[in-house]
Design a protein around this motif. Sequence first.
Motif, PDB file in Angstrom:
ATOM      1  N   MET A  75     -20.165  -6.277   6.107  1.00  0.00           N
ATOM      2  CA  MET A  75     -18.662  -6.686   5.146  1.00  0.00           C
ATOM      3  C   MET A  75     -17.647  -5.861   5.108  1.00  0.00           C
ATOM      4  SD  MET A  75     -21.558  -9.287   2.853  1.00  0.00           S
ATOM      5  CE  MET A  75     -20.140  -9.800   1.905  1.00  0.00           C
ATOM      6  N   LYS A  76     -18.443  -4.771   4.617  1.00  0.00           N
ATOM      7  CA  LYS A  76     -17.649  -3.387   3.949  1.00  0.00           C
ATOM      8  C   LYS A  76     -16.635  -2.899   5.900  1.00  0.00           C
ATOM      9  CE  LYS A  76     -19.905  -1.655   0.804  1.00  0.00           C
ATOM     10  NZ  LYS A  76     -21.183  -0.828   0.345  1.00  0.00           N
ATOM     11  N   SER A  77     -17.300  -3.453   6.756  1.00  0.00           N
ATOM     12  CA  SER A  77     -16.352  -2.548   7.705  1.00  0.00           C
ATOM     13  C   SER A  77     -15.336  -3.505   8.391  1.00  0.00           C
ATOM     14  CB  SER A  77     -17.304  -2.500   8.809  1.00  0.00           C
ATOM     15  OG  SER A  77     -17.697  -3.622   9.382  1.00  0.00           O
ATOM     16  N   GLY A  78     -15.088  -4.478   7.749  1.00  0.00           N
ATOM     17  CA  GLY A  78     -14.064  -6.192   8.407  1.00  0.00           C
ATOM     18  C   GLY A  78     -14.990  -6.854   8.893  1.00  0.00           C
ATOM     19  N   GLY A  79     -16.997  -7.247   8.892  1.00  0.00           N
ATOM     20  CA  GLY A  79     -16.761  -8.179  10.158  1.00  0.00           C
ATOM     21  C   GLY A  79     -16.236  -8.888   9.481  1.00  0.00           C
ATOM     22  N   LYS A  80     -16.174 -10.344  10.016  1.00  0.00           N
ATOM     23  CA  LYS A  80     -15.612 -11.253  10.696  1.00  0.00           C
ATOM     24  C   LYS A  80     -16.087 -12.744  10.700  1.00  0.00           C
ATOM     25  CE  LYS A  80     -11.631  -9.386  12.500  1.00  0.00           C
ATOM     26  NZ  LYS A  80     -10.488  -9.812  13.964  1.00  0.00           N
ATOM     27  N   GLY A  81     -17.953 -12.470  10.717  1.00  0.00           N
ATOM     28  CA  GLY A  81     -18.679 -13.892  10.657  1.00  0.00           C
ATOM     29  C   GLY A  81     -19.654 -13.197   9.564  1.00  0.00           C
ATOM     30  N   ALA A  82     -20.772 -14.346  10.047  1.00  0.00           N
ATOM     31  CA  ALA A  82     -22.935 -13.737   9.477  1.00  0.00           C
ATOM     32  C   ALA A  82     -23.012 -12.638   9.802  1.00  0.00           C
ATOM     33  CB  ALA A  82     -22.790 -14.882   9.033  1.00  0.00           C
ATOM     34  N   PHE A  83     -23.061 -11.468   9.583  1.00  0.00           N
ATOM     35  CA  PHE A  83     -24.720 -10.354   9.858  1.00  0.00           C
ATOM     36  C   PHE A  83     -25.453 -11.642  10.903  1.00  0.00           C
ATOM     37  CE2 PHE A  83     -26.916  -6.914  10.014  1.00  0.00           C
ATOM     38  CZ  PHE A  83     -26.012  -6.369  11.071  1.00  0.00           C
TER      39      PHE A  83
ATOM     40  N   ASP B  53     -21.086   4.781   7.571  1.00  0.00           N
ATOM     41  CA  ASP B  53     -19.872   5.218   7.321  1.00  0.00           C
ATOM     42  C   ASP B  53     -18.875   3.907   7.640  1.00  0.00           C
ATOM     43  OD1 ASP B  53     -20.914   7.252   6.520  1.00  0.00           O
ATOM     44  OD2 ASP B  53     -19.799   8.231   8.140  1.00  0.00           O
ATOM     45  N   PRO B  54     -18.842   2.340   6.160  1.00  0.00           N
ATOM     46  CA  PRO B  54     -18.450   1.330   7.304  1.00  0.00           C
ATOM     47  C   PRO B  54     -16.348   1.857   7.286  1.00  0.00           C
ATOM     48  CG  PRO B  54     -19.667   0.302   5.306  1.00  0.00           C
ATOM     49  CD  PRO B  54     -19.815   2.241   6.345  1.00  0.00           C
ATOM     50  N   SER B  55     -15.604   2.371   6.524  1.00  0.00           N
ATOM     51  CA  SER B  55     -14.824   3.120   5.956  1.00  0.00           C
ATOM     52  C   SER B  55     -14.118   2.813   7.955  1.00  0.00           C
ATOM     53  CB  SER B  55     -13.950   3.254   4.927  1.00  0.00           C
ATOM     54  OG  SER B  55     -14.898   5.055   5.822  1.00  0.00           O
ATOM     55  N   PHE B  56     -14.781   4.292   8.161  1.00  0.00           N
ATOM     56  CA  PHE B  56     -14.434   4.561   9.558  1.00  0.00           C
ATOM     57  C   PHE B  56     -14.753   3.140  10.751  1.00  0.00           C
ATOM     58  CE2 PHE B  56     -16.213   5.518  13.536  1.00  0.00           C
ATOM     59  CZ  PHE B  56     -16.074   6.651  14.551  1.00  0.00           C
ATOM     60  N   PHE B  57     -15.136   2.399  10.659  1.00  0.00           N
ATOM     61  CA  PHE B  57     -15.317   0.977  11.803  1.00  0.00           C
ATOM     62  C   PHE B  57     -14.177   0.053  11.846  1.00  0.00           C
ATOM     63  CE2 PHE B  57     -19.473   2.797  12.704  1.00  0.00           C
ATOM     64  CZ  PHE B  57     -19.604   2.295  13.354  1.00  0.00           C
ATOM     65  N   ALA B  58     -13.845   0.455   9.775  1.00  0.00           N
ATOM     66  CA  ALA B  58     -12.827  -0.961   9.629  1.00  0.00           C
ATOM     67  C   ALA B  58     -11.464   0.144  10.066  1.00  0.00           C
ATOM     68  CB  ALA B  58     -12.681  -0.270   7.784  1.00  0.00           C
ATOM     69  N   ALA B  59     -11.467   1.062   9.991  1.00  0.00           N
ATOM     70  CA  ALA B  59     -10.420   2.253  10.404  1.00  0.00           C
ATOM     71  C   ALA B  59     -10.513   2.227  11.925  1.00  0.00           C
ATOM     72  CB  ALA B  59      -9.834   3.529  10.269  1.00  0.00           C
ATOM     73  N   PHE B  60     -11.846   2.187  12.963  1.00  0.00           N
ATOM     74  CA  PHE B  60     -11.071   1.390  13.798  1.00  0.00           C
ATOM     75  C   PHE B  60     -10.911   0.210  14.967  1.00  0.00           C
ATOM     76  CE2 PHE B  60     -13.391  -0.291  17.897  1.00  0.00           C
ATOM     77  CZ  PHE B  60     -13.136   1.214  19.144  1.00  0.00           C
ATOM     78  N   ARG B  61     -11.540  -0.808  13.450  1.00  0.00           N
ATOM     79  CA  ARG B  61     -10.476  -2.136  14.531  1.00  0.00           C
ATOM     80  C   ARG B  61      -9.458  -2.131  13.850  1.00  0.00           C
ATOM     81  NH1 ARG B  61     -13.968  -6.531  13.462  1.00  0.00           N
ATOM     82  NH2 ARG B  61     -16.313  -6.768  12.883  1.00  0.00           N
ATOM     83  N   GLU B  62      -8.776  -1.396  13.070  1.00  0.00           N
ATOM     84  CA  GLU B  62      -7.319  -1.349  13.066  1.00  0.00           C
ATOM     85  C   GLU B  62      -6.567  -0.419  12.932  1.00  0.00           C
ATOM     86  OE1 GLU B  62      -4.113  -0.641   9.008  1.00  0.00           O
ATOM     87  OE2 GLU B  62      -6.537   0.108   9.196  1.00  0.00           O
ATOM     88  N   LYS B  63      -6.707   0.697  13.829  1.00  0.00           N
ATOM     89  CA  LYS B  63      -6.029   1.630  14.455  1.00  0.00           C
ATOM     90  C   LYS B  63      -5.894   1.362  16.098  1.00  0.00           C
ATOM     91  CE  LYS B  63      -4.293   3.376  10.375  1.00  0.00           C
ATOM     92  NZ  LYS B  63      -2.978   3.104  10.856  1.00  0.00           N
ATOM     93  N   VAL B  64      -7.336   1.676  16.640  1.00  0.00           N
ATOM     94  CA  VAL B  64      -7.915   1.427  18.006  1.00  0.00           C
ATOM     95  C   VAL B  64      -7.866  -0.217  18.183  1.00  0.00           C
ATOM     96  CG1 VAL B  64      -9.371   2.284  19.263  1.00  0.00           C
ATOM     97  CG2 VAL B  64      -9.386   3.591  17.292  1.00  0.00           C
ATOM     98  N   VAL B  65      -8.919  -0.610  17.741  1.00  0.00           N
ATOM     99  CA  VAL B  65      -8.571  -1.855  18.723  1.00  0.00           C
ATOM    100  C   VAL B  65      -6.771  -2.343  19.080  1.00  0.00           C
ATOM    101  CG1 VAL B  65      -8.775  -4.303  18.318  1.00  0.00           C
ATOM    102  CG2 VAL B  65     -10.793  -2.558  17.344  1.00  0.00           C
TER     103      VAL B  65
END
Length: 276
Positions: free
Chosen positions: A166-174, A83-95
């Motif tokens: 990538m969909k979760s907002g990854g910032k590098g090369a997996f 569920d990549p959108s969950f991890f994207a939200a974690f990056r945006e809202k929690v980090v």
Amino acid sequence: MENAEKDLERIEIELLLQGLYAWCGYDYRDYAYPSIRRRVRYRMQAEKTPTVTALLDKLLHDPECLRRLIADFSINVTEMFRDPSFFAAFREKVVPALRTYPSIRIWHAGCATGEEVYSMAIILHEEGLYEKSTIYATDVNANALKIAKAGVFPLSDMKKFTGNYMKSGGKGAFSDYYHVSDNGVKFDSRLTKNVVFAQHNLVTDGSFNEFNVIFCRNVLIYFNKALQEKVHTLFYESLGLFGILGLGDKETIAYTRYADRFEDVHRGEKLYRKVK
């Protein structure tokens, strides 16, 4: 007659679960019945036992049969950045909030084979938070924890995992986080430097620390309401004030006794903040 057979089967399954608990302490009595029934019927077919009672007799006298049944009961369906959108939200809202903490304690409860643990480690690494973080990765299944600790996963999963990353907002090369070996894909040991892997049973074990973040995703759906409430109590007591609880997409804090003690961080992604 059909209803009578179903009633008899349920009685046998309840006796099997009670026998498991009495014999070796594994407590599945409050797991959702349809899920348990499917797993028992699968094990009956695999062991070639004609009845649930015959299966109980075998597992009480055959340690390997017991081990196989416990493995069947374990929930190990997971993937990296599921569920990549969950991890994207974690990056945006929690980090951003985690940046303000001097140290960070995160609990992955029911971590299975560890894919989400590695996902979290990658996020913390990319956000510059890993060095001040400790991740506690727990599961009831010792074999699943061995896989998680080894960090070796099938090469065939990498395309899916890379897309999720990538969909979760990854910032590098997996691919920078792993290398291909003869056994599959081995993830970099730096990702587990600050990870503590340990057995913990959500049904019978209590709190063992105070956490800033607890993830327990797609586990509670396998429990009945009474056990869900018990686990929510465990999580509430284990979270510090303003701590974050992350649940699976079919799970919610609503309709529990703790609903008014959390606020939505991102309702759609089932991220909640403890506020009292």
